[in-house]
Scaffold this motif. Structure first.
Motif, short mmCIF file in Angstrom:
data_model
loop_
_atom_site.label_atom_id
_atom_site.label_comp_id
_atom_site.label_asym_id
_atom_site.label_seq_id
_atom_site.Cartn_x
_atom_site.Cartn_y
_atom_site.Cartn_z
N MET A 1 0.85 -1.20 0.00
CA MET A 1 0.00 0.00 0.00
C MET A 1 0.89 1.25 0.00
SD MET A 1 -3.11 0.95 2.59
CE MET A 1 -2.11 0.80 4.05
N LYS B 1 -3.30 10.13 -4.00
CA LYS B 1 -3.48 8.89 -4.74
C LYS B 1 -3.15 7.70 -3.84
CE LYS B 1 -2.01 6.70 -9.11
NZ LYS B 1 -1.11 6.86 -10.29
N LEU C 1 -11.35 -0.76 -3.00
CA LEU C 1 -10.71 -0.60 -4.30
C LEU C 1 -11.26 -1.57 -5.35
CD1 LEU C 1 -8.72 1.30 -2.86
CD2 LEU C 1 -6.91 0.26 -4.24
N THR D 1 0.45 8.78 -2.12
CA THR D 1 1.32 9.84 -2.60
C THR D 1 0.51 11.06 -3.00
OG1 THR D 1 2.99 10.45 -4.27
CG2 THR D 1 1.28 8.89 -4.95
N TYR E 1 -11.04 6.94 -10.65
CA TYR E 1 -10.08 5.97 -11.17
C TYR E 1 -9.42 6.45 -12.46
CZ TYR E 1 -11.73 2.50 -7.80
OH TYR E 1 -12.03 1.82 -6.64
N GLN F 1 -9.97 -1.02 -8.61
CA GLN F 1 -8.80 -1.06 -9.48
C GLN F 1 -7.56 -0.85 -8.62
OE1 GLN F 1 -9.33 1.59 -12.88
NE2 GLN F 1 -11.52 1.13 -12.97
N GLU F 2 -6.39 -0.90 -9.25
CA GLU F 2 -5.16 -0.92 -8.47
C GLU F 2 -4.86 0.40 -7.75
OE1 GLU F 2 -5.10 -4.16 -11.36
OE2 GLU F 2 -5.52 -2.01 -11.52
N SER F 3 -5.32 1.51 -8.30
CA SER F 3 -5.07 2.80 -7.66
C SER F 3 -6.25 3.73 -7.89
CB SER F 3 -3.78 3.44 -8.21
OG SER F 3 -3.93 3.74 -9.59
N TYR G 1 -2.50 3.57 -3.74
CA TYR G 1 -2.27 2.24 -4.31
C TYR G 1 -2.60 1.24 -3.20
CZ TYR G 1 0.61 4.51 -7.95
OH TYR G 1 1.08 5.30 -8.97
N GLY G 2 -3.53 0.33 -3.46
CA GLY G 2 -3.91 -0.59 -2.39
C GLY G 2 -4.31 -1.96 -2.88
N GLU G 3 -5.01 -2.66 -2.02
CA GLU G 3 -5.39 -4.04 -2.30
C GLU G 3 -6.79 -4.10 -2.91
OE1 GLU G 3 -4.89 -6.41 1.24
OE2 GLU G 3 -3.25 -5.11 1.90
N TYR H 1 -7.67 8.03 -7.00
CA TYR H 1 -7.43 9.38 -6.50
C TYR H 1 -8.58 9.80 -5.59
CZ TYR H 1 -3.71 10.18 -9.96
OH TYR H 1 -2.56 10.11 -10.70
#
Length: 376
Positions: free
Chosen positions: A1, A42, A99, A4, A76, A101-103, A44-46, A105
């Motif tokens: 995870m 942003k 989530l 940023t 997304y 998708q992978e990341s 990034y997670g599971e 905002y």
């Protein structure tokens, strides 16, 4: 995870991000200022996991009451921004999202990037109706852009529109985008007629430095531009200095300053009733302007707004008051919500970029209604 905010208008500080169910974040203050409320980051997670993000310093923000009944926006693809479950306990703002998708905002409101700002300026510049003027540069060295729409002529009324003095109020530039889209539509009869007798002077972003820095309310050195209009300086507020000089050269017959309000879930106008020059002429123009907006869009209302200044008690450092008094003209601050329009709620999107743009287009009908009566 990973979380940023190292991008245009990014703002967040990561306190703890090890457990998706207990993420701790803080909003960074505006540079050289105590103001903060805007966030944009942003994650990034599971996939398939609910992420619980706690903004722990929300209670000390510039407008803590603004978190009540507020929902953050997420995207997304950075095009479609939707509302996500958000709660506030008086100290901490908690955002929850699973989530897909992978990341993803998250932001306080749909961002209006500096890249999109530049695209807007150069899209408008393509029109034969538009002159693009570089007024000067900001403290961070960014361009301060003015769009002149219509053929300048001293016999025509001068209509000035500025937006985003407070950079976190990104809905203001979405408003401008919608307004420009209609102004440059050569098949819109009302606009064609309007431009026969009026020239528009539009500053889409008064505070590009604050916008890029991820500020809520101030410029590169922590100055609130909407308190600089009595005596702006190149050292503190070159943005206001350059715009006011340009206004002096052209004159002003109508002024609209476009903003967003953190607390109130409504669209409304704040007038210039408290300036010394305010009289019956201004009052009748203001009533006609508001009545036209009420008639054409349910997004506008007059029941809720700011307390009206008593005669002679206006703060003349504020843009709309300062311009109204200096040029003896009708002037408004137009406010839009960060939350939703409580009179016409949308659970999925709330008050949005698209609705802001539509209001920008609709406001031109109110301008059309008063344009012939602006001058004595």
């Amino acid at each position: 995870m990973l979380i940023t905010a190292q991008f245009d208008s990014g703002n967040i500080e990561v306190v703890k991000a090890e457990d998706p169910a207990a993420i701790e974040l803080k909003i960074r203050q505006d540079h050289q200022s105590d103001f903060y409320q805007w966030f944009h980051f942003k994650l990034y997670g599971e996939l398939g996991t609910e992420h619980v993000m706690n903004i722990t310093n929300a209670g000390g923000s510039a407008y803590p009451d603004g978190w009540q009944d507020y929902s953050a926006v997420a995207s997304y693809d950075r095009e479609t921004w939707f509302r996500v479950p958000t709660s506030y306990d008086g100290k901490t703002l908690t955002i929850r999202h699973t989530l897909e998708q992978e990341s993803v905002y998250f932001a306080y409101f749909t961002p209006y990037s500096y890249e999109r700002h530049q695209d807007l300026i150069h899209w408008a510049q393509q029109s034969s109706l538009v002159e693009h003027v570089l007024l000067g540069q900001t403290l961070d060295g960014r361009d301060l852009n003015l769009l002149v729409i219509g053929e300048p002529d001293e016999r025509k009324q001068k209509i000035w529109v500025t937006a985003r003095q407070h950079p976190g109020e990104s809905m203001a530039e979405w408003f401008i985008e919608g307004m420009l889209g209609r102004l440059l539509d050569d098949e819109d009869g009302a606009v064609r007629k309007l431009l026969q007798d009026n020239v528009f002077y539009v500053v889409p972003n008064m505070n590009p430095d604050g916008s890029v820095r991820g500020h809520l309310r101030t410029n590169a050195v922590g100055v609130n531009l909407n308190r600089e209009w009595q005596a702006p300086s190149l050292e503190r507020s070159p943005e206001v200095f350059h715009v006011l000089n340009a206004m002096q050269e052209t004159g002003v017959d109508l002024y609209l300053d476009i903003h967003g309000d953190e607390n109130l879930p409504y669209n409304f106008l704040a007038g210039c009733e408290g300036v010394p020059c305010y009289n019956e002429r201004h009052e009748k123009l203001a009533e006609k302007f508001k009545a036209t907006l009420l008639a054409i869009t349910p997004e506008f209302q007059t029941e809720f707004g700011y307390e009206v200044d008593q005669p002679g008690e206006a703060n003349l450092t504020v843009a709309s008051n300062a311009v109204a008094e200096r040029f003896d003209c009708l002037a408004f601050t137009l406010e839009m919500p960060f939350k939703d329009n409580a009179n016409l709620p949308d659970a999925d999107f709330g008050w949005s970029a698209n609705r802001s743009a539509q209001l920008g287009a609709d406001v031109l009908s109110a301008v059309y209604a008063v344009a012939n009566d602006l001058r004595v």
